[in-house]
Design a protein around this motif. Structure first.
Motif, short mmCIF file in Angstrom:
data_model
loop_
_atom_site.label_atom_id
_atom_site.label_comp_id
_atom_site.label_asym_id
_atom_site.label_seq_id
_atom_site.Cartn_x
_atom_site.Cartn_y
_atom_site.Cartn_z
N ASN A 16 0.19 -3.54 7.48
CA ASN A 16 1.22 -4.36 6.85
C ASN A 16 0.82 -4.85 5.47
OD1 ASN A 16 3.45 -4.38 8.55
ND2 ASN A 16 2.44 -5.78 9.98
N THR A 17 -0.44 -5.23 5.34
CA THR A 17 -0.84 -5.69 3.99
C THR A 17 -0.75 -4.55 2.99
OG1 THR A 17 -3.19 -5.22 4.28
CG2 THR A 17 -2.44 -7.38 4.98
N ILE A 18 -1.03 -3.35 3.47
CA ILE A 18 -0.90 -2.20 2.56
C ILE A 18 0.56 -2.00 2.16
CG2 ILE A 18 -1.14 0.29 2.36
CD1 ILE A 18 -3.59 0.07 4.20
N VAL A 19 1.43 -2.05 3.15
CA VAL A 19 2.86 -1.88 2.83
C VAL A 19 3.33 -3.01 1.92
CG1 VAL A 19 5.18 -1.65 3.76
CG2 VAL A 19 3.26 -0.68 5.00
N ASP A 20 2.87 -4.21 2.19
CA ASP A 20 3.22 -5.33 1.30
C ASP A 20 2.84 -5.03 -0.14
OD1 ASP A 20 4.21 -6.87 3.33
OD2 ASP A 20 2.36 -7.98 3.67
N ALA A 21 1.60 -4.59 -0.29
CA ALA A 21 1.11 -4.30 -1.65
C ALA A 21 1.93 -3.20 -2.29
CB ALA A 21 -0.36 -3.91 -1.58
N GLU A 38 -3.60 1.36 -7.97
CA GLU A 38 -3.01 0.04 -8.16
C GLU A 38 -2.68 -0.61 -6.83
OE1 GLU A 38 -0.46 0.06 -12.25
OE2 GLU A 38 0.10 1.53 -10.75
N ILE A 39 -2.08 0.19 -5.94
CA ILE A 39 -1.75 -0.35 -4.62
C ILE A 39 -3.02 -0.80 -3.91
CG2 ILE A 39 -0.86 0.26 -2.35
CD1 ILE A 39 1.04 2.21 -3.81
N ALA A 40 -4.05 0.01 -4.02
CA ALA A 40 -5.31 -0.32 -3.37
C ALA A 40 -5.86 -1.64 -3.91
CB ALA A 40 -6.32 0.80 -3.60
N GLU A 41 -5.78 -1.80 -5.22
CA GLU A 41 -6.28 -3.03 -5.82
C GLU A 41 -5.49 -4.23 -5.32
OE1 GLU A 41 -6.50 -2.87 -10.07
OE2 GLU A 41 -7.09 -4.98 -10.18
N GLU A 42 -4.18 -4.08 -5.31
CA GLU A 42 -3.32 -5.17 -4.84
C GLU A 42 -3.63 -5.53 -3.39
OE1 GLU A 42 -0.94 -6.87 -6.56
OE2 GLU A 42 -0.49 -8.11 -4.80
N ALA A 43 -3.93 -4.51 -2.59
CA ALA A 43 -4.23 -4.75 -1.17
C ALA A 43 -5.69 -5.14 -0.96
CB ALA A 43 -3.90 -3.50 -0.36
N GLU A 44 -6.43 -5.15 -2.02
CA GLU A 44 -7.87 -5.48 -1.95
C GLU A 44 -8.62 -4.53 -1.02
OE1 GLU A 44 -7.09 -9.68 -1.13
OE2 GLU A 44 -8.28 -10.18 -2.90
N LEU A 45 -8.31 -3.26 -1.19
CA LEU A 45 -8.99 -2.21 -0.40
C LEU A 45 -9.28 -1.06 -1.35
CD1 LEU A 45 -6.65 -2.21 2.69
CD2 LEU A 45 -9.06 -2.84 2.72
N SER A 46 -10.04 -0.12 -0.89
CA SER A 46 -10.23 1.07 -1.72
C SER A 46 -9.12 2.06 -1.43
CB SER A 46 -11.57 1.70 -1.42
OG SER A 46 -11.47 2.50 -0.29
N LYS A 47 -8.89 2.93 -2.39
CA LYS A 47 -7.82 3.91 -2.23
C LYS A 47 -8.03 4.75 -0.98
CE LYS A 47 -7.57 7.38 -5.12
NZ LYS A 47 -7.26 8.20 -6.30
N ALA A 48 -9.27 5.11 -0.75
CA ALA A 48 -9.56 5.97 0.41
C ALA A 48 -9.11 5.32 1.71
CB ALA A 48 -11.05 6.29 0.47
N THR A 49 -9.25 4.00 1.77
CA THR A 49 -8.83 3.29 2.99
C THR A 49 -7.33 3.45 3.23
OG1 THR A 49 -10.56 1.67 2.61
CG2 THR A 49 -8.83 1.08 4.15
N ILE A 50 -6.59 3.38 2.15
CA ILE A 50 -5.14 3.53 2.30
C ILE A 50 -4.80 4.87 2.94
CG2 ILE A 50 -3.01 3.80 1.00
CD1 ILE A 50 -3.99 1.67 -0.88
N TYR A 51 -5.58 5.87 2.56
CA TYR A 51 -5.30 7.20 3.12
C TYR A 51 -5.72 7.32 4.58
CZ TYR A 51 -3.56 9.18 -1.17
OH TYR A 51 -2.79 9.45 -2.26
N LEU A 52 -6.41 6.29 5.09
CA LEU A 52 -6.67 6.26 6.53
C LEU A 52 -5.44 5.79 7.29
CD1 LEU A 52 -10.24 4.70 6.65
CD2 LEU A 52 -9.60 7.09 7.01
N TYR A 53 -4.61 5.04 6.61
CA TYR A 53 -3.43 4.48 7.27
C TYR A 53 -2.16 5.28 6.98
CZ TYR A 53 -6.20 0.39 8.55
OH TYR A 53 -7.16 -0.43 9.10
#
Lengths: 240, 240
Positions: A16-21, A38-53
């Motif tokens: 959800n925090t990723i979608v929020d960002a 940019e999304i990763a930064e906003e979500a305070e995660l690394s880009k690679a993490t986003i690609y896990l979700y």
DNA sequence: TTACTTTCTGACCACCGGTCAGTAAGTAGA
DNA sequence: TCTACTTACTGACCGGTGGTCAGAAAGTAA
């Protein structure tokens, strides 16, 4: 298990925090102008993490559309649950769609934004299939309301509920979208407000559907419906 | 001067071959899946050359939309020039839009594809302004036809030509677009063909607009219009 | 403390839109 | 035909982007 549960919960929360960002940045800069970094930064995660979700940028965008559809469906439910004749409730559905556009212009816009990428946009894709089913559900709401309207006499009996619901779905959606693209232009060159135009169009549609004899329930007057009229005046609705 | 003339001509020709190439690839792979290099190869030019003729990928895409609008405008003109009452010609305009969609599905789709990139999509941009003006022109065709219809008695006199034209524009466009996105789905799950649905919707709209007393011209029967009816039966149209 | 699982990330890659210095072809005047 | 100039074109390059992966970090279980 408690731990497994908590993990599941946290996973959903991360998602959800990723979608929020993503939402925040997509909506402010447009989909093609925002980067996954940019999304990763906003979500305070690394880009690679986003690609896990999410498998891709496109899938992330679909998650946003899913949110939009959830909200819209609830808006529609409110209109359906009114105690009023079919035609009147149909008006209210249209009204709700417009209200949705006003309340969540970005969600609204997002729903129409799918580029036909055949690779991704196919029935095989479970995410897309889910979206399709949501759309189907809303469509069936429309069908039911029109059926009700025919039964209670507020809508012409020679109207086909299925085709009409399809037609209205496409027309209203496309219509509001056109308006959203050109709202400024509309006001500037034609001196017509979006709300005014929506109202007018709904009257047109009412004209096309309503029974000449009017709704048999004496207190129901679909000609004079507006947003302030919360329904409930038409006593002719048959309860199942 | 002859040489300058020839150069101008050749320049235009180059431009066209670029648009041809872009069209071919955009339409087969989708805009975001085609690269400028691919277009360059198809046009037998280098990528840098393409950027001499078009500022950006987006501008190149706009050139395609321009082509689409030109064709559509001519389709509309055919419907307008019919010798028939206003309502009947309005039917024909809708019919033409559908025919355009059938004849040039890609052009049709392209017209609705603009992502709202505010940086590019603004009135300052002459290319966008041109597109806007084309749209405006088509809109005015609709307005004129409705006015004619009111005058000749085929359309209710309390209809507002401007708002109605705007409403129909948005509705029909959005409607056909919905259909195009879901034509397979439509047939598969609802057993309704696109053409059938279009026809049905046009009847709905007719219902909303037509004068209860019917078109005073005895031979004009807007209720029974279909694609085969080429018009020309209604003698009630006032010539300017 | 150790062995194992889950969650996350920095560094990397291939690719793409867009740029630019420089080349080739054509034109005009002598 | 030679020279100066304009126009039309291009190869090579760049910064940035979506997406990947080997491995680090954190958490869990015994």
């Amino acid at each position: 298990m408690g731990i497994a549960d908590r993990r599941e919960r946290e996973k959903l929360q991360r998602r959800n925090t990723i979608v929020d960002a993503a939402e925040k940045i997509f909506f402010s800069k447009g989909i093609s102008n925002t980067t996954m970094d940019e999304i990763a930064e906003e979500a305070e995660l690394s880009k690679a993490t986003i690609y896990l979700y999410f498998k891709s940028k496109e899938e992330l965008y679909c998650a946003i559309i899913q949110r939009a559809m959830d909200i819209l469906k609830n808006y529609f439910k409110e209109a359906i649950d009114l105690n009023a004749c079919g035609l009147e409730r149909l008006y209210h559905i249209a009204q709700k769609l417009y209200q949705f556009y006003k309340d969540y212009p970005n969600y609204f816009e997002s729903m129409f934004h799918r580029e036909k990428n055949p690779e991704y946009f196919s029935y095989e894709n479970p995410m897309i299939k889910d979206l399709m089913e949501q759309g189907e559900e809303m469509y069936m709401m429309g069908v039911q309301i029109i059926k009700d309207g025919i039964e209670d006499g507020s809508i012409r009996s020679d109207v086909d509920p299925y085709k009409t619901a399809l037609a209205l779905d496409g027309m209203l959606g496309g219509f509001i979208r056109t308006i959203s693209l050109e709202e400024d232009h509309l006001m500037k060159y034609h001196n017509i407000s979006a709300a005014e135009l929506i109202h007018y169009s709904m009257e047109l549609i009412g004209h096309a559907l309503k029974n000449k004899d009017g709704c048999p329930g004496k207190k129901c007057n679909p000609d004079k419906i507006n947003a302030k009229n919360k329904g409930g005046k038409c006593k002719n609705r048959k309860e199942k």
